[in-house]
Design a protein around this motif. Structure first.
Motif, mmCIF file in Angstrom:
data_model
loop_
_atom_site.group_PDB
_atom_site.id
_atom_site.type_symbol
_atom_site.label_atom_id
_atom_site.label_comp_id
_atom_site.label_asym_id
_atom_site.label_seq_id
_atom_site.Cartn_x
_atom_site.Cartn_y
_atom_site.Cartn_z
ATOM 1 N N VAL A 1 58.900 -2.415 -22.558
ATOM 2 C CA VAL A 1 58.306 -1.083 -22.583
ATOM 3 C C VAL A 1 58.296 -0.585 -21.151
ATOM 4 O O VAL A 1 57.422 -0.932 -20.365
ATOM 5 N N THR B 1 61.732 0.226 -25.749
ATOM 6 C CA THR B 1 61.029 1.355 -26.360
ATOM 7 C C THR B 1 60.048 1.951 -25.369
ATOM 8 O O THR B 1 59.744 1.359 -24.333
ATOM 9 N N PHE B 2 59.560 3.163 -25.675
ATOM 10 C CA PHE B 2 58.525 3.769 -24.842
ATOM 11 C C PHE B 2 57.152 3.558 -25.445
ATOM 12 O O PHE B 2 56.151 3.884 -24.841
ATOM 13 N N SER B 3 57.148 3.066 -26.666
ATOM 14 C CA SER B 3 55.866 2.983 -27.355
ATOM 15 C C SER B 3 55.373 1.545 -27.395
ATOM 16 O O SER B 3 55.992 0.668 -27.986
ATOM 17 N N TYR B 4 54.237 1.327 -26.755
ATOM 18 C CA TYR B 4 53.626 -0.007 -26.740
ATOM 19 C C TYR B 4 53.263 -0.430 -28.164
ATOM 20 O O TYR B 4 53.379 -1.594 -28.527
ATOM 21 N N GLU B 5 52.849 0.569 -28.983
ATOM 22 C CA GLU B 5 52.458 0.264 -30.360
ATOM 23 C C GLU B 5 53.626 -0.334 -31.136
ATOM 24 O O GLU B 5 53.478 -1.284 -31.891
ATOM 25 N N LYS B 6 54.811 0.251 -30.901
ATOM 26 C CA LYS B 6 55.982 -0.249 -31.626
ATOM 27 C C LYS B 6 56.280 -1.686 -31.238
ATOM 28 O O LYS B 6 56.623 -2.519 -32.073
ATOM 29 N N ASP C 1 53.805 -3.972 -32.834
ATOM 30 C CA ASP C 1 54.076 -4.155 -34.255
ATOM 31 C C ASP C 1 55.133 -5.234 -34.463
ATOM 32 O O ASP C 1 55.035 -6.072 -35.351
ATOM 33 N N LEU D 1 57.725 2.362 -18.893
ATOM 34 C CA LEU D 1 57.185 3.714 -18.866
ATOM 35 C C LEU D 1 57.492 4.397 -17.539
ATOM 36 O O LEU D 1 57.174 5.550 -17.343
ATOM 37 N N ARG E 1 55.658 -4.898 -19.992
ATOM 38 C CA ARG E 1 55.252 -3.509 -19.953
ATOM 39 C C ARG E 1 55.143 -3.069 -18.504
ATOM 40 O O ARG E 1 54.373 -3.631 -17.719
#
Lengths: 367, 372
Positions: B52, B79-84, B87, B54, B99
């Protein structure tokens, strides 16, 4: 139905009368979990080292102090000659030797370059590797403090351990122990109890009774579902109350999956008993063929991803692997059913496969 | 003496007649040795990573390329989304999330400080520890490169430096299999020995044939000796066979004196087999005997230092562990085979085994009653 119930009652009598087995069955998970929870750890501390200090100056003393006060190392002895290194390694009570070159402080001061040698006893490669890394970490920290003003930008890591913040070994043992013990009780005990009837000749009596073969089998298996289930609960409860292993996800789902796994193991036990004739063979087969793979090929201790590809394929046909994945997923990560559909389906498939195979192999006649 | 020979002959006949047991005794352990040694490894590879980033700056990209280039890591998601990323970790597809926060490079330039976050799946704490060590070591290398980029040679020379050389003795390539083979071999020999002997007398009890032996004039010691000898020979044979397989397939060094191995192996087997017979005399059914042996076996195995280090167990547990025969023999095997330890080096462990053997054999003889 009444006949069947009578048969189930008989089985329960068999089990409850043998109080020793019963005692072992319930003490086994409790004791093992307590033992492993307190005793077994992969964390390395108190490793014994020897120091060969050829310089004996202020700085080597300070470094030695730093190393020994880090909590990872205990000084076993100070060596005086390099010939002693091999000796202490061969005796096996020293895992690492730290050698300071002569004129350490002088060199550091004058040329800015001093030498230290780390020798690990790599007959245990994993520990050696970790210990060498520890020492290097301590040395480089010391260096940073020496050069404090002159070093420019640094990137520091910020590590977060998910699901197991305190890095407890029990988190790994609870799922593993569950998979192992449920397999033991369900597969082993049922296969033994059926072959026992064969060996003692009482199977003949059952087969000529009006009970249908599948009723006999179900009746035999039924009490063990109970026992296994109780054991599963014991493990979860001890894990939770004594060691604080959480059940993040749904308890009902966890119990349901355990039930499925028990059914799978039971059908495996039935299969084993239909193809063997003596308890000894049944037991050797289940223990030798099931126990070690359950410990080693299921991801219990050693992660499956690190194994050679061929073995990874082999692991795919190990039912405990899926169960362990499921328990970890529910207990520690708190996942819902949608995350474990695949594993659940595979376990159901295994169960069906074992049952079909044993129906095919089941013989009504003994000889 | 003749009585002894007869009972030995009887036992051998029983073992070799049983066609179902033979492959389990001789083939399965070797197959397991071949398979399990490969399975028991902490050598990390294919740590799956989700990145991740950012910041998307030159520095962050450079850092990430370090991880992409390393053979230990496999970047499965960017990805840019930590949530993804989280998951994917929930699903068990990712071991580590790297990150890099927004403003990473700016902080680095302005405040000489950058922070990278590693989120590691720590359910298996030992694997997590290793992953974390690997992640940090790449970072340390990266820091050093940064330093060289930013400092002039003169400044570099002003820095104090401690040069560390490290060497790994006895196993320079850190091959984990060399370490595991002797241990797993002990394990297999133990399991076979303990199960064979543990089931033996109790089986005769269950079937009722023990009565026939009990009414013969055979002495207790002869009976136990007659039961022990065949299993001892089989287990010794298996030890030798396993060593050969280890040498051929895994290229185990075999540095030390092999006679030392067989000598201690012989004593060790006395301990295990008479322990099995002891279990057999105090239980009534094979099921019980199996459970009891299983219980001790699992405790012995997991406390033997085979998979985890004994030194890191708490003090009281190490004291208890002195009752663990496996611990001694695994130590002896590893010391002699891998390091070439001499008799003087292993003598404390060896004598412990001797004492242990005397105690268990005499206990087994005492506990065996010729009354049903």
């Amino acid at each position: 139905m009444k006949r069947f119930l009578g048969f189930v009652v008989k089985e329960f009598y068999h089990i409850f009368r043998d109080y020793r087995t019963l005692l072992i069955l319930f003490l086994l998970p409790a004791i093992q979990l307590l033992l492993f929870g307190y005793v077994i750890t992969n964390e390395i501390k108190d490793a014994r080292i020897a120091i060969l200090d050829q310089s004996k100056d202020e700085i080597t003393r300070r470094i030695s102090e730093k190393v020994l006060s880090s909590g990872y190392f205990i000084l076993d002895k100070n060596l005086s000659a390099s010939s002693e290194i091999e000796q202490v390694f061969r005796k096996g009570n020293v895992q690492l030797v730290l050698v300071f070159a002569p004129d350490f402080a002088k060199n550091l001061d004058k040329t800015g370059n001093a030498r230290v040698q780390i020798i690990g006893d790599a007959s245990d490669p994993n520990t050696a590797n970790i210990l060498v890394n520890y020492i290097q970490g301590i040395l480089s920290n010391y260096l940073v403090s020496l050069n404090a003003e002159k070093i420019p930008m640094q990137i520091t890591p910020e590590v977060r351990m998910m699901y197991n913040g305190q890095m407890k070994g029990v988190y790994m043992f609870v799922p593993g122990l569950m998979a192992m013990l449920l397999m033991l009780i369900s597969a082993l005990m049922t296969s033994l109890s059926i072959t026992r009837e064969k060996e003692l000749g009482t199977m003949e009596l059952l087969l000529v009774s009006p009970l249908k073969p599948f009723q006999i089998i179900i009746g035999k298996v039924f009490p063990y579902v109970f026992l296994a289930f109780i054991d599963a609960c014991i493990i979860i409860i001890i894990g939770n109350t004594v060691f604080g292993v959480p059940v993040v996800g749904s308890v009902a789902l966890l119990l349901f999956e355990s039930f499925l796994y028990i059914c799978m193991a039971l059908s495996l036990g039935i299969l084993i008993s239909t193809i063997t004739s003596s308890q000894q063979i049944a037991m050797m087969l289940s223990l030798v063929a099931l126990m070690l793979p359950t410990i080693l090929l299921s991801g219990f201790i050693f992660p499956v991803e690190n194994m050679p590809v061929v073995l990874q394929w082999f692991c795919k046909i190990m039912p405990p692997k899926y169960f362990i994945t499921i328990i970890k997923s529910i207990m520690l990560k708190g996942n819902g059913f949608s995350y474990i559909v695949y594993e659940t389906a595979i376990m159901t498939g295994f169960t069906a496969f074992f049952i079909l195979l044993s129906i095919k192999k089941f013989k009504v006649r003994l000889a | 003496m003749r009585t002894l020979l007869f009972i030995i002959q009887k036992e051998f006949l029983q073992i070799f007649r049983n066609k179902g047991m033979l492959p389990i005794i001789f083939v399965v352990p070797i197959v397991q040795l071949l398979i399990l040694v490969n399975a028991a490894t902490f050598e990390m590879k294919n740590i799956t990573v989700s990145v991740v980033d950012l910041d998307l700056s030159t520095s962050s990209r450079k850092l990430i390329s370090k991880y992409e280039g390393s053979p230990f890591y496999q970047v499965v998601q960017t990805t840019f989304s930590y949530e993804k990323a989280l998951d994917l970790m929930q699903k068990g597809k990712v071991d580590v999330i790297i990150r890099i926060p927004n403003g990473f490079e700016r902080h680095l330039v302005k405040e000489n400080q950058g922070k990278v976050q590693f989120v590691i799946n720590a359910i298996n704490q030992s694997v997590a520890g290793l992953s974390s060590a690997y992640c940090s070591s790449i970072l340390i290398d990266f820091n050093r490169e940064l330093m060289q980029d930013w400092l002039s040679p003169a400044q570099m020379a002003g820095l104090k430096n401690i040069r560390t050389d490290y060497s790994y003795w006895y196993n320079p390539k850190l091959n984990y299999k060399t370490y595991m083979v002797p241990g797993i071999l002990v394990l297999l020999v133990t399991i076979i020995g303990l199960l064979l002997s543990g089931m033996n007398i109790v089986r005769e009890k269950e079937i009722g044939t023990i009565e026939q032996i009990n009414v013969t004039p055979i002495r207790k010691i002869q009976f136990i000796a007659g039961k022990l000898t065949p299993f001892w020979i089989i287990a010794m044979f298996e030890l030798a066979f396993g060593l050969t397989v280890g040498k051929l397939f895994f290229d185990i060094p075999l540095v030390g004196n092999l006679w030392l191995i067989f000598l201690s192996g012989g004593v060790y087997l006395f301990v295990i087999l008479s322990f099995g017979l002891l279990v057999s005399t105090i239980t009534n059914t094979q099921q019980q005997a199996m459970l009891v042996s299983f219980f001790f076996m699992v405790v012995f195995i997991l406390m033997s230092g085979l998979f985890t280090s004994i030194e890191s167990m708490p003090g009281w547990a190490q004291q208890i562990d002195r009752l663990n025969p496996l611990m001694y023999f695994i130590k002896i095997m590893r010391m002699v085979l891998l390091k070439g330890s001499t008799f003087a080096d292993i003598s404390p462990h060896f004598y412990s085994l001797v004492v242990y053997a005397i105690v268990t054999v005499s206990l087994a003889v005492r506990r065996y009653r010729k009354v049903a």
